[in-house]
Design a protein around this motif. Structure first.
Motif, PDB file in Angstrom:
ATOM      1  N   ILE A   1       5.252  -6.387   3.699  1.00 47.96           N
ATOM      2  CA  ILE A   1       4.545  -5.186   3.252  1.00 47.96           C
ATOM      3  C   ILE A   1       3.395  -4.864   4.206  1.00 47.96           C
ATOM      4  CG2 ILE A   1       3.100  -4.251   1.397  1.00 47.96           C
ATOM      5  CD1 ILE A   1       4.968  -5.786  -0.572  1.00 47.96           C
ATOM      6  N   ALA A   2       2.638  -5.876   4.618  1.00 51.32           N
ATOM      7  CA  ALA A   2       1.527  -5.659   5.549  1.00 51.32           C
ATOM      8  C   ALA A   2       2.045  -5.242   6.930  1.00 51.32           C
ATOM      9  CB  ALA A   2       0.679  -6.925   5.654  1.00 51.32           C
ATOM     10  N   LEU A   3       3.121  -5.859   7.398  1.00 49.43           N
ATOM     11  CA  LEU A   3       3.689  -5.483   8.695  1.00 49.43           C
ATOM     12  C   LEU A   3       4.191  -4.046   8.691  1.00 49.43           C
ATOM     13  CD1 LEU A   3       5.622  -8.665   9.865  1.00 49.43           C
ATOM     14  CD2 LEU A   3       3.767  -7.496  11.069  1.00 49.43           C
ATOM     15  N   HIS A   4       4.739  -3.613   7.561  1.00 49.67           N
ATOM     16  CA  HIS A   4       5.189  -2.226   7.464  1.00 49.67           C
ATOM     17  C   HIS A   4       4.002  -1.283   7.642  1.00 49.67           C
ATOM     18  CE1 HIS A   4       6.851   1.485   5.812  1.00 49.67           C
ATOM     19  NE2 HIS A   4       8.031   0.972   6.106  1.00 49.67           N
ATOM     20  N   CYS A   5       2.876  -1.608   7.016  1.00 49.21           N
ATOM     21  CA  CYS A   5       1.668  -0.785   7.199  1.00 49.21           C
ATOM     22  C   CYS A   5       1.255  -0.758   8.665  1.00 49.21           C
ATOM     23  CB  CYS A   5       0.518  -1.317   6.339  1.00 49.21           C
ATOM     24  SG  CYS A   5       0.743  -1.078   4.567  1.00 49.21           S
TER      25      CYS A   5
ATOM     26  N   THR B   1      -3.677   7.036  11.339  1.00 46.13           N
ATOM     27  CA  THR B   1      -3.362   6.820   9.930  1.00 46.13           C
ATOM     28  C   THR B   1      -3.851   5.423   9.569  1.00 46.13           C
ATOM     29  OG1 THR B   1      -1.163   5.949  10.427  1.00 46.13           O
ATOM     30  CG2 THR B   1      -1.322   8.315   9.952  1.00 46.13           C
ATOM     31  N   HIS B   2      -4.068   5.222   8.292  1.00 44.77           N
ATOM     32  CA  HIS B   2      -4.506   3.904   7.825  1.00 44.77           C
ATOM     33  C   HIS B   2      -3.926   3.684   6.432  1.00 44.77           C
ATOM     34  CE1 HIS B   2      -7.214   0.483   8.407  1.00 44.77           C
ATOM     35  NE2 HIS B   2      -7.306   0.488   7.099  1.00 44.77           N
ATOM     36  N   HIS B   3      -3.038   2.710   6.324  1.00 43.44           N
ATOM     37  CA  HIS B   3      -2.357   2.404   5.065  1.00 43.44           C
ATOM     38  C   HIS B   3      -2.881   1.095   4.493  1.00 43.44           C
ATOM     39  CE1 HIS B   3       0.275   5.442   6.704  1.00 43.44           C
ATOM     40  NE2 HIS B   3       0.943   5.486   5.567  1.00 43.44           N
TER      41      HIS B   3
ATOM     42  N   ILE C   1      -2.795   3.231  -0.753  1.00 40.24           N
ATOM     43  CA  ILE C   1      -3.762   4.257  -0.381  1.00 40.24           C
ATOM     44  C   ILE C   1      -3.538   4.490   1.106  1.00 40.24           C
ATOM     45  CG2 ILE C   1      -6.192   4.925  -0.225  1.00 40.24           C
ATOM     46  CD1 ILE C   1      -6.741   2.708  -2.329  1.00 40.24           C
ATOM     47  N   ALA C   2      -3.289   5.738   1.495  1.00 42.80           N
ATOM     48  CA  ALA C   2      -3.025   6.047   2.899  1.00 42.80           C
ATOM     49  C   ALA C   2      -3.880   7.229   3.333  1.00 42.80           C
ATOM     50  CB  ALA C   2      -1.549   6.364   3.104  1.00 42.80           C
TER      51      ALA C   2
END
Length: 179
Positions: free
Chosen positions: A31-35, A82-84, A105-106
């Protein structure tokens, strides 16, 4: 409501065994790597989060995830940054399958050609189906669900004395994380 199994979640407060803790850590890493992949516009990192036969449903219909990753990169590059952020990850395991819900939150910073910059803030959730193959967890299907979004005028003040010494985020391969 002890024992209530809403949305497939296990008993709240149950102590997971070490193997489940390891599975949770592997899923949280994806999940973190996807962000990271989204925010750095890094196609290879994005694709590494999905099985080759995975799907996504960012629109009305599911599409192949790897094709979506390819199309996402230029769309993300349209934004200056962008920041996810993902929080509140909930897991429901069923053998080598897991349903995972996480809050999102993005922030999407759009530099206007006329200096009228704007920011789109998006709040929602990812509803993921993960699958473990061998000893590896990856996304089998992802569907985002929007709670709300807002657009507002914004500024980018990299010259502010408190911020001017900080490195600036960049896209793949120029971001400091790739050095």
């Amino acid at each position: 409501m002890a024992g209530d199994n809403r949305a497939g979640m296990q008993e709240p407060g149950r102590v997971p065994d070490p193997a489940e803790l390891a599975d949770r850590a592997a899923i949280a890493e994806i999940i973190a790597l996807h962000c990271r992949g989204v925010d750095r516009a890094d196609e290879a990192t994005l694709k590494s989060c999905y099985w080759p036969d995975a799907t996504t449903a960012y629109g009305p219909e599911a599409v192949p995830a790897h094709g979506f990753c390819t199309e996402l990169v230029p769309a993300i590059k349209a934004f200056r940054q962008t920041h996810h952020l993902v929080t509140n990850i909930l897991y429901a395991f069923d053998g080598p399958q897991a349903r995972v819900e996480s809050s999102l939150i993005a922030f999407h910073y759009l530099a206007g050609a006329d200096g009228a910059d704007s920011e789109m803030t998006y709040l929602g959730r990812y509803l993921d189906r993960f699958e473990k193959r061998g000893n590896v967890w990856k996304i089998r299907h992802r569907e985002p669900v929007m709670s709300w979004s807002q657009n507002a005028a914004t500024t980018h003040d990299a010259d502010h004395p408190a911020l001017s010494a900080l490195r600036q985020a960049a896209r793949f391969p120029n971001d400091i994380v790739y050095k």
